[in-house]
Write an enzyme that holds these catalytic residues in place. Sequence first.
Site, PDB file in Angstrom:
ATOM      1  N   GLU A 130       0.859  -1.188   0.000  1.00  0.00           N
ATOM      2  CA  GLU A 130       0.000   0.000   0.000  1.00  0.00           C
ATOM      3  C   GLU A 130       0.894   1.237   0.000  1.00  0.00           C
ATOM      4  OE1 GLU A 130      -3.766   2.049   2.326  1.00  0.00           O
ATOM      5  OE2 GLU A 130      -2.717   0.382   3.267  1.00  0.00           O
ATOM      6  N   ASP A 247     -16.685  -0.882   9.565  1.00  0.00           N
ATOM      7  CA  ASP A 247     -16.427  -0.833  11.008  1.00  0.00           C
ATOM      8  C   ASP A 247     -17.209   0.275  11.708  1.00  0.00           C
ATOM      9  OD1 ASP A 247     -15.076   1.392  10.063  1.00  0.00           O
ATOM     10  OD2 ASP A 247     -13.195   0.967  11.123  1.00  0.00           O
ATOM     11  N   GLY A 248     -18.042   1.008  10.961  1.00  0.00           N
ATOM     12  CA  GLY A 248     -18.816   2.080  11.555  1.00  0.00           C
ATOM     13  C   GLY A 248     -18.058   3.379  11.712  1.00  0.00           C
ATOM     14  N   HIS A 250     -15.015   4.194   9.251  1.00  0.00           N
ATOM     15  CA  HIS A 250     -14.388   4.620   8.007  1.00  0.00           C
ATOM     16  C   HIS A 250     -15.381   5.220   7.015  1.00  0.00           C
ATOM     17  CE1 HIS A 250     -10.752   2.542   9.324  1.00  0.00           C
ATOM     18  NE2 HIS A 250     -10.128   3.141   8.328  1.00  0.00           N
ATOM     19  N   ASP A 273      -8.274  -3.877   6.972  1.00  0.00           N
ATOM     20  CA  ASP A 273      -7.238  -2.845   7.150  1.00  0.00           C
ATOM     21  C   ASP A 273      -6.701  -2.929   8.576  1.00  0.00           C
ATOM     22  OD1 ASP A 273      -5.560  -0.784   6.370  1.00  0.00           O
ATOM     23  OD2 ASP A 273      -7.051   0.796   6.629  1.00  0.00           O
TER      24      ASP A 273
END
Length: 380
Positions: A130, A247-248, A250, A273
């Site tokens: 990345e 995940d609530g 991002h 991630d």
Amino acid sequence: MSKAFINGDIFTGEEVLSGYTLYTDGDTITDVSPESPCHSYDGEIIDCAGKTLAPGFIDIQVNGGGGVLFNDQTNADGIEAIVKAHQRFGTVAMLPTLISDSHEKIQAAITATDEAIAEKIPGVLGVHLEGPFLNPERKGVHNPEYFSALENDFVPMLSALKTGATLVTMAPEQSQPEIVKQLSNNGVLVFAGHTGASYQQTKVALNNGLKGFTHLFNAMTPMLSREPGVVGAALEDTHSWCGIIVDGYHVDNASLKVAIAAKATGKMVLVTDAMPTVGAEDKRFVLNGEEIVAKNGRCATAADTLAGSDLDMISAVNNTVKWLDVDWQEAIRMASTYPAQCLGVDHHYGFLAQGYKASFVVLDQQLNLDSVWVEASRID
């Protein structure tokens, strides 16, 4: 030893079979059959007690786990520690992911991945690099001191992995279309991420072999009415893959619902991630000299910049079902079948069928993990 898994529903990745038995021998599924083990069967019989067997999860973006950050322990032992940490949450295969670092560290990550695969560490499918070919204006938690344009000189290094998949996240505007094409022709999966590219620049990259988008919505140009941006290009394109972090933190759930509805079926991939805090008691770690703290499942710097996640894959699956109104079978496909297809390993992973790896999860009716099996060995 051969094994027979009885008295459980079997979600094959395509359909749910009731009254079937899943047979394994060594690390492979040998049959999914309506026939129960006969009296002379000399293997081990595992009673699934009405629970559901499903394909194990595949995570294409894993920065760390079990207290280990791949950037800090860039060797086969580091990869093995990360793999083991995530197995307990149903991830049976992955791409260890290197956050933007020096060219020497990139070479070390590729070497470590080759060694891990040679050592047959279960489920190491390749490596995700990345960066560092990213846009400083969309850097997130990445250290821009490592950033550079993606030029021809880097193509041999990025194409050097001997076995498995190499996924490179880059900003299309930091390179030339012919380099994307060259990498793609070399078998490298090129994804766009941490990018300020326009819709037009992204379309050109897609036409030259760009295969997907890293953590859709995050660190990329948004979709606006007259400027569709990277997000618009990603959702419009029917062939590319989109990784999403459910995940609530991002991405808002409404945005994810819209994206899933817009994107071609089979092209949305759940990713974590994940950072070293997953599977670790210590919820603090250091990245680029800065302390990152995970609190209530959210990883952030002192300045409140998101820094990866504290998410595991079974939680991502459950969140997708509960928050995004996605059918449980489709949520499991997003965590298993689709990433297997993205990486080109769907002849070994992503389905429960004869000849596939005996790497799967056993779930109760609430989608809680009952057990995880990696190459027919139970993970404790």
